[in-house]
Design an enzyme around this catalytic site. Structure first.
Site, PDB file in Angstrom:
ATOM      1  CG  ASN A  61     -14.893 -22.932  13.958  1.00 50.38           C
ATOM      2  OD1 ASN A  61     -15.635 -23.903  13.829  1.00 50.38           O
ATOM      3  ND2 ASN A  61     -15.174 -21.740  13.462  1.00 50.38           N
ATOM      4  CE1 TYR A 155     -28.689 -28.837  15.499  1.00 49.64           C
ATOM      5  CE2 TYR A 155     -30.970 -29.554  15.636  1.00 49.64           C
ATOM      6  CZ  TYR A 155     -29.644 -29.686  16.018  1.00 49.64           C
ATOM      7  OH  TYR A 155     -29.283 -30.673  16.908  1.00 49.64           O
TER       8      TYR A 155
END
Ligand SMILES: NC(=O)c1ccc[n+]([C@@H]2O[C@H](COP(=O)([O-])OP(=O)(O)OC[C@H]3O[C@@H](n4cnc5c(N)ncnc54)[C@H](O)[C@@H]3O)[C@@H](O)[C@H]2O)c1
Length: 269
Positions: A61, A155
């Site tokens: 990750n 986002y």
């Protein structure tokens, strides 16, 4: 023979990242392909090594600083150099507008899109600086950092942050000769965009934002990232390259087309 140049590509399992693995592989680079989706990454690694490309897969990750540090140390130990970093991994998050956003999904978007990129900018730039390599970094923003869009608000915020971080990092690393640029894709045909692309009216509506009323391909974005990292772009630093078929130039009315139609329907006007 000169050693192969080495690039780290994140989000390499699918979409734009996979196209980038293909582009760098074709050019003979050694690739560290990073993704948190181990299964998809293994499939991409197998496909690319099958083409004869030099690819090592790293499952992690990017928001995990220690995992990024271990990966960067491993790449340096194996190849003795890192010439490029393509910070491509990103998540969209839920479809939250301002009126309905959830703090956790906004934080998730920032964790991956901003902190994931920052982690690797720092770690890779430190290696380049220590080894005296005049390397290049490419980050990923989005059309939504240039114009207002329907995208989830977390986002959008994360991509705006990456635009500013790109400019700032280019400035911070300028003296070391490490270039930092970004690509800003328009709507691109990838798994991330499938929920829009797979709904025909949504696909059409989004296509209309691009000058040629179409979507961008992952290869078009990967080509721009490749160019920015390559020595061909040695004089380019601190900019965002829009790969959006003119989306960010705006969508004023097509007056020339309207005049033409009007005049053909009203010949004496
Ligand atoms: N597709 C578009 O329309 C579009 C438009 C503008 C910007 N972008 C940006 O381009 C980049 C690539 O997008 P895409 O469309 O190819 O996305 P995608 O979802 O199709 O692929 C993204 C890849 O990144 C990986 N990934 C996500 N989070 C990760 C993490 N924390 N650690 C490691 N790997 C992780 C995923 O597993 C996946 O393989 C993203 O930064 C995205 O925000 C995409």
């Amino acid at each position: 023979m000169e050693d192969k140049k080495v690039v780290i590509i994140t989000g390499a399992a699918m979409g734009i990242g996979k196209a980038a693995v293909d582009r760098f592989g074709r050019a003979g680079w050694q690739i560290a392909a990073v993704d948190w989706n181990g299964e998809a990454l293994a499939a991409t690694e197998a496909e690319m090594t099958g083409k004869g490309y030099a690819v090592d897969a790293y499952v992690l990750n990017v928001a995990d600083y220690d995992a990024c540090a271990a990966m960067v140390a491993d790449v340096e130990a194996k190849y003795g150099r890192i010439d490029g970093l393509y910070n491509n991994a990103g998540i969209l998050g839920d479809r939250d507008g301002i009126l309905g956003f959830d703090h956790e999904t906004v934080k998730d978007a920032f964790e991956v899109n901003v902190f994931g990129s920052l982690n690797l900018i720092q770690l890779v730039a430190r290696v380049m600086d220590r080894l005296g390599i005049q390397g290049a970094i490419v980050n990923t923003t989005s059309i939504n950092a240039e114009v207002g869009t329907w995208d989830p608000i977390g986002y959008i915020g994360s991509k705006g942050a990456m635009k500013a971080i790109t400019q700032g990092a280019a400035f911070h690393l300028g003296a070391q000769g490490i270039r930092v640029n970004a690509v800003s894709p328009g709507a691109t045909i990838t798994p991330m965009a499938a929920s829009v692309y797979d709904v025909p009216p949504a696909r059409e509506a989004v296509a209309l934002n691009h000058n040629r009323h179409r979507w961008i391909t992952p290869e078009e974005v990967a080509n721009a990232a490749f160019w920015l990292i390559s020595d061909e772009a040695s004089g380019v630093n601190g900019i965002v390259v829009a790969v959006d078929d003119g989306y960010a130039t705006g969508k004023g009315a097509d007056l020339l087309g309207i005049f033409e139609e009007w005049e053909s329907e009203h010949p004496q006007a």
